[in-house]
Design a protein around this motif. Structure first.
Motif, PDB file in Angstrom:
ATOM      1  N   GLY A 272       0.779  -1.225   0.000  1.00 50.97           N
ATOM      2  CA  GLY A 272       0.000   0.000   0.000  1.00 50.97           C
ATOM      3  C   GLY A 272       0.813   1.277   0.000  1.00 50.97           C
ATOM      4  N   VAL A 273       2.146   1.167  -0.178  1.00 51.12           N
ATOM      5  CA  VAL A 273       3.016   2.342  -0.164  1.00 51.12           C
ATOM      6  C   VAL A 273       3.754   2.415  -1.490  1.00 51.12           C
ATOM      7  N   ASN A 274       3.896   3.618  -2.022  1.00 52.68           N
ATOM      8  CA  ASN A 274       4.625   3.797  -3.268  1.00 52.68           C
ATOM      9  C   ASN A 274       6.116   3.549  -3.080  1.00 52.68           C
ATOM     10  N   ASP A 275       6.791   3.349  -4.214  1.00 55.49           N
ATOM     11  CA  ASP A 275       8.241   3.145  -4.160  1.00 55.49           C
ATOM     12  C   ASP A 275       8.911   4.333  -3.481  1.00 55.49           C
ATOM     13  N   SER A 276       9.941   4.035  -2.711  1.00 57.27           N
ATOM     14  CA  SER A 276      10.715   5.092  -2.063  1.00 57.27           C
ATOM     15  C   SER A 276      12.160   4.642  -1.976  1.00 57.27           C
ATOM     16  N   HIS A 277      13.047   5.624  -1.977  1.00 61.61           N
ATOM     17  CA  HIS A 277      14.455   5.305  -1.831  1.00 61.61           C
ATOM     18  C   HIS A 277      14.733   4.867  -0.398  1.00 61.61           C
ATOM     19  N   ILE A 278      15.612   3.915  -0.271  1.00 62.43           N
ATOM     20  CA  ILE A 278      15.933   3.394   1.050  1.00 62.43           C
ATOM     21  C   ILE A 278      16.850   4.372   1.759  1.00 62.43           C
ATOM     22  N   THR A 279      16.400   4.840   2.900  1.00 64.65           N
ATOM     23  CA  THR A 279      17.200   5.776   3.682  1.00 64.65           C
ATOM     24  C   THR A 279      17.655   5.107   4.971  1.00 64.65           C
ATOM     25  N   GLY A 280      18.666   5.711   5.588  1.00 63.15           N
ATOM     26  CA  GLY A 280      19.165   5.178   6.847  1.00 63.15           C
ATOM     27  C   GLY A 280      19.945   3.896   6.686  1.00 63.15           C
ATOM     28  N   ASN A 281      20.322   3.551   5.448  1.00 59.25           N
ATOM     29  CA  ASN A 281      21.091   2.349   5.197  1.00 59.25           C
ATOM     30  C   ASN A 281      22.341   2.713   4.391  1.00 59.25           C
ATOM     31  N   ILE A 282      23.212   1.754   4.235  1.00 57.83           N
ATOM     32  CA  ILE A 282      24.493   2.007   3.583  1.00 57.83           C
ATOM     33  C   ILE A 282      24.492   1.364   2.209  1.00 57.83           C
ATOM     34  N   THR A 283      24.773   2.157   1.176  1.00 57.94           N
ATOM     35  CA  THR A 283      24.926   1.625  -0.176  1.00 57.94           C
ATOM     36  C   THR A 283      26.355   1.884  -0.647  1.00 57.94           C
ATOM     37  N   ASP A 284      26.837   0.974  -1.463  1.00 56.45           N
ATOM     38  CA  ASP A 284      28.204   1.102  -1.956  1.00 56.45           C
ATOM     39  C   ASP A 284      28.262   0.576  -3.382  1.00 56.45           C
ATOM     40  N   PHE A 285      29.063   1.229  -4.219  1.00 54.80           N
ATOM     41  CA  PHE A 285      29.227   0.818  -5.615  1.00 54.80           C
ATOM     42  C   PHE A 285      30.610   0.209  -5.790  1.00 54.80           C
ATOM     43  N   LYS A 286      30.654  -0.837  -6.621  1.00 56.90           N
ATOM     44  CA  LYS A 286      31.926  -1.528  -6.826  1.00 56.90           C
ATOM     45  C   LYS A 286      32.083  -1.899  -8.297  1.00 56.90           C
ATOM     46  N   ALA A 287      33.288  -1.640  -8.827  1.00 55.18           N
ATOM     47  CA  ALA A 287      33.615  -2.032 -10.201  1.00 55.18           C
ATOM     48  C   ALA A 287      34.841  -2.932 -10.153  1.00 55.18           C
ATOM     49  N   GLU A 288      34.701  -4.137 -10.706  1.00 49.98           N
ATOM     50  CA  GLU A 288      35.805  -5.099 -10.717  1.00 49.98           C
ATOM     51  C   GLU A 288      36.323  -5.265 -12.146  1.00 49.98           C
ATOM     52  N   ASN A 289      37.614  -5.137 -12.324  1.00 54.70           N
ATOM     53  CA  ASN A 289      38.256  -5.371 -13.618  1.00 54.70           C
ATOM     54  C   ASN A 289      38.546  -6.861 -13.749  1.00 54.70           C
ATOM     55  N   LEU A 290      37.763  -7.503 -14.593  1.00 55.94           N
ATOM     56  CA  LEU A 290      37.967  -8.936 -14.797  1.00 55.94           C
ATOM     57  C   LEU A 290      39.091  -9.195 -15.799  1.00 55.94           C
ATOM     58  N   THR A 291      39.093  -8.428 -16.878  1.00 53.80           N
ATOM     59  CA  THR A 291      40.179  -8.494 -17.862  1.00 53.80           C
ATOM     60  C   THR A 291      40.488  -7.060 -18.274  1.00 53.80           C
ATOM     61  N   VAL A 292      41.303  -6.925 -19.285  1.00 56.47           N
ATOM     62  CA  VAL A 292      41.649  -5.584 -19.751  1.00 56.47           C
ATOM     63  C   VAL A 292      40.413  -4.857 -20.265  1.00 56.47           C
ATOM     64  N   VAL A 293      39.496  -5.593 -20.869  1.00 57.73           N
ATOM     65  CA  VAL A 293      38.343  -4.944 -21.492  1.00 57.73           C
ATOM     66  C   VAL A 293      37.005  -5.345 -20.859  1.00 57.73           C
ATOM     67  N   THR A 294      37.033  -6.061 -19.745  1.00 58.37           N
ATOM     68  CA  THR A 294      35.772  -6.476 -19.108  1.00 58.37           C
ATOM     69  C   THR A 294      35.741  -5.990 -17.661  1.00 58.37           C
ATOM     70  N   GLN A 295      34.556  -5.595 -17.238  1.00 56.13           N
ATOM     71  CA  GLN A 295      34.346  -5.136 -15.867  1.00 56.13           C
ATOM     72  C   GLN A 295      33.004  -5.668 -15.356  1.00 56.13           C
ATOM     73  N   ARG A 296      32.955  -5.887 -14.045  1.00 58.28           N
ATOM     74  CA  ARG A 296      31.692  -6.238 -13.395  1.00 58.28           C
ATOM     75  C   ARG A 296      31.310  -5.077 -12.488  1.00 58.28           C
ATOM     76  N   HIS A 297      30.076  -4.567 -12.666  1.00 54.34           N
ATOM     77  CA  HIS A 297      29.603  -3.442 -11.867  1.00 54.34           C
ATOM     78  C   HIS A 297      28.521  -3.928 -10.906  1.00 54.34           C
ATOM     79  N   SER A 298      28.658  -3.578  -9.660  1.00 57.35           N
ATOM     80  CA  SER A 298      27.691  -4.029  -8.666  1.00 57.35           C
ATOM     81  C   SER A 298      27.504  -2.968  -7.596  1.00 57.35           C
ATOM     82  N   SER A 299      26.400  -3.095  -6.879  1.00 57.83           N
ATOM     83  CA  SER A 299      26.092  -2.201  -5.770  1.00 57.83           C
ATOM     84  C   SER A 299      25.625  -3.043  -4.599  1.00 57.83           C
ATOM     85  N   THR A 300      26.003  -2.629  -3.399  1.00 53.18           N
ATOM     86  CA  THR A 300      25.588  -3.346  -2.196  1.00 53.18           C
ATOM     87  C   THR A 300      24.699  -2.445  -1.345  1.00 53.18           C
ATOM     88  N   LEU A 301      23.752  -3.089  -0.691  1.00 53.45           N
ATOM     89  CA  LEU A 301      22.848  -2.394   0.230  1.00 53.45           C
ATOM     90  C   LEU A 301      22.959  -3.087   1.580  1.00 53.45           C
TER      91      LEU A 301
END
Length: 571
Positions: free
Chosen positions: A220-249
């Motif tokens: 019964g509630v509309n979408d809202s951004h999660i507040t009061g929590n910790i988010t982090d962004f991470k980019a991993e270089n798998l090879t010279v031309v490949t990367q994995r992008h992820s975010s943690t909550l």
């Protein structure tokens, strides 16, 4: 399966052709790594195609390469040259139907970075998988794809000698709308234990870094951004031309998070978005609640419900703690059947036609994973037995009256003694009223005739009032008063018998049994009876007997007859 190269299409030496085949297969597997597939892969068509010109060969994948907007695509490519041909630059073109194939305005990549003819739409988006041209690898990766990137691409190898260049080979790329979704990893969630969710963007591209956001929704509630929590962004270089992008909550799960939906949204260059929504299941357990009336009347039905909000649902059961159980520190299981109950999070206790024996302490036990909670309910059964009066209601005058009115009940009743008017009861020297819960004693030390009568025991229990009557009788031993006697004048005998007693005595004259003519007069005053007889006698006995009786006692007395002289007339 990819089809093999055929050396007959290679004008170079056989060993060079074999090397070309091996390199091409490696590039094909790289293509699969980037989730690119040939449109002919399912048809069995050849997946490699080689074109040669002036002893120089270029090999590309056979068929159409498909990719998705926002991601990237790898175009596998390899080449071989004649011994007198030294590769210096690689140039990739995109074919435009409206422009001739030789126009350099179609250049999407040039290995010579000084070349300024690269099309603006492709600048910084295309790179070689292998920077060293000497490795004969002409494969490229195109990042930040758009649907407008669909089309035919071809490559040319240029020699260090002016004017010398290889032939060309063409491949078709089809860019579809973005359909891949991010991957959301959820660890086991437990109330009070910090947890981290991980969202990984689709594709392993090294182009523009995507934007990853988290939102959540409760019922019964509309979408809202999660507040009061910790988010982090991470980019991993798998090879010279490949990367994995992820975010943690990272957040602290609570019961309020259970059943909520969390959405990870990934936004790529060109405002292309994709998202994945997951439902959170948080292991939690709230307090145990018992509902229902714990106080019931005897004969009614006891209905109690024990429930606990938890996930997964708890196993709930009822037990009773009796006096014997309390000594043994054990509880009696109230589960009637032997089959295990389902973990519903609640258990009902229902006992019909309850009695006083059902009073006591009932325990609800809720088991949830490795936790156990208990809650007690003190059940009371209210009842009242019929009141009773003990003691002797018949008392000899002068002795004491001791009556007790008692009744078994819960809660205890209030009992009091009363006596209808005109005589009232109150504590004093002549009356002792002992009123207690469940019983009341009436004590009168010296009973008199006035104490006879009805006494009322009033029993008050909750909203019920009962009356019990006791008919008290004071016994007064009958006696004949000294004022009694007989006298005779002429031939008329007059006898008077005066008696006292309680109950009132009756008076009999045995003399009258032998006479038929006589008169009897009886008067009563308080507890005194006066009986007078008058009769005519021919001869006078020496005495006359008076017999009095009040049921339990009988008294007899002979009256000596006094002779009375006639009254003299004046004259």
């Amino acid at each position: 399966m990819f089809t093999a190269f055929y050396c007959k299409v290679c004008p170079v030496g056989e060993s060079d052709c074999l090397k070309l085949q091996i390199r091409m297969k490696v590039f094909m597997w790289a293509t699969l790594l980037f989730s690119v597939r040939s449109s002919n892969a399912d048809t069995g068509a050849s997946l490699d195609r080689t074109s040669c010109h002036n002893n120089s060969c270029i090999s590309l994948i056979e068929g159409e390469i498909t990719a998705e907007a926002g991601l990237c695509v790898v175009i596998p490519c390899s080449f071989s040259t004649a011994s007198d041909f030294t590769a210096q630059n690689l140039v990739w073109f995109k074919c435009e139907p409206s422009k001739p194939k030789s126009t350099e305005s179609h250049i999407i990549f040039h290995s010579n970075k000084k070349n300024q003819n690269v099309h603006p739409e492709f600048k910084q988006r295309v790179s070689l998988l292998e920077p060293e041209i000497s490795q004969n690898n002409c494969s490229i990766i195109i990042n930040d794809l758009k649907e407008s990137d669909s089309g035919s691409y071809w490559v040319r190898v240029k020699s260090s000698m002016p004017g010398r260049q290889s032939g060309s080979q063409q491949v078709t790329v089809s860019v579809k709308g973005l359909s891949q979704k991010p991957t959301v990893m959820i660890p086991p969630l437990t109330e009070g234990h910090q947890a981290t969710l991980t969202c990984t963007a689709p594709g392993l591209c090294s182009g523009s870094v995507p934007e990853i956001t988290w939102t959540w929704r409760r019922a019964g509630v509309n979408d809202s951004h999660i507040t009061g929590n910790i988010t982090d962004f991470k980019a991993e270089n798998l090879t010279v031309v490949t990367q994995r992008h992820s975010s943690t909550l990272t957040f602290d799960p609570s019961p309020e998070h259970h059943g909520t939906e969390v959405t990870c949204k990934v936004r790529f260059t060109g405002n292309m978005t994709t998202e994945e929504t997951v439902t959170l299941n948080v292991s939690y357990m709230k307090e145990v609640k018992i509902t229902g009336k714990t106080s019931v009347k005897e004969g009614e039905t006891l209905n109690l419900t024990c429930s606990v909000e938890s996930f997964p649902p708890s196993f709930v059961m009822w037990t009773k703690l009796s006096e014997q159980n309390m000594q043994n520190r054990t509880e009696a299981n109230l589960q009637k059947d032997t089959e295990p109950q389902k973990q519903t999070g609640m258990a009902a206790l229902s006992i019909s036609n309850v009695t006083a024996d059902h009073s006591g302490q009932y325990i609800c036990t809720a088991k949830h994973l490795n936790h156990t909670l208990k809650k007690q309910a003190n059940v009371t059964v209210t009842f009242m037995r019929n009141p009773s009066i003990t003691g002797n209601t018949t008392v000899i005058m002068g002795e004491s009256l001791n009556l007790t009115c008692n009744v078994q009940s819960f809660p205890p009743t209030i009992i009091m003694w009363t006596k209808p008017c005109p005589t009232s009861l109150h504590n004093g020297t002549d009356t002792d009223l002992q009123t207690n819960s469940g019983s009341a004693t009436l004590f009168i030390p010296e009973m008199t005739a006035e104490h006879s009568g009805m006494y009322r025991c009033i029993v008050k229990h909750m909203d019920t009032t009962l009356h019990v009557l006791a008919n008290v009788t004071v016994i007064w031993f009958p006696k004949i008063l000294s004022s009694s006697g007989c006298e005779v004048q002429s031939d008329v005998l007059t006898c008077v018998c005066i008696s006292e007693g309680l109950p009132l005595p009756t008076i009999k004259w045995p003399l009258l049994e032998n006479h038929t003519e006589y008169s009897v007069t009886t008067t009563v005053s308080n507890h005194t009876v006066n009986s007078t007889i008058i009769l005519t006698v021919n001869h006078v006995n020496r005495s006359v007997e008076c017999v009095i009786n009040n049921k339990n006692w009988e008294v007899k007395q002979n009256f000596a007859i006094r002779k009375s002289l006639p009254v003299q007339q004046g004259g």
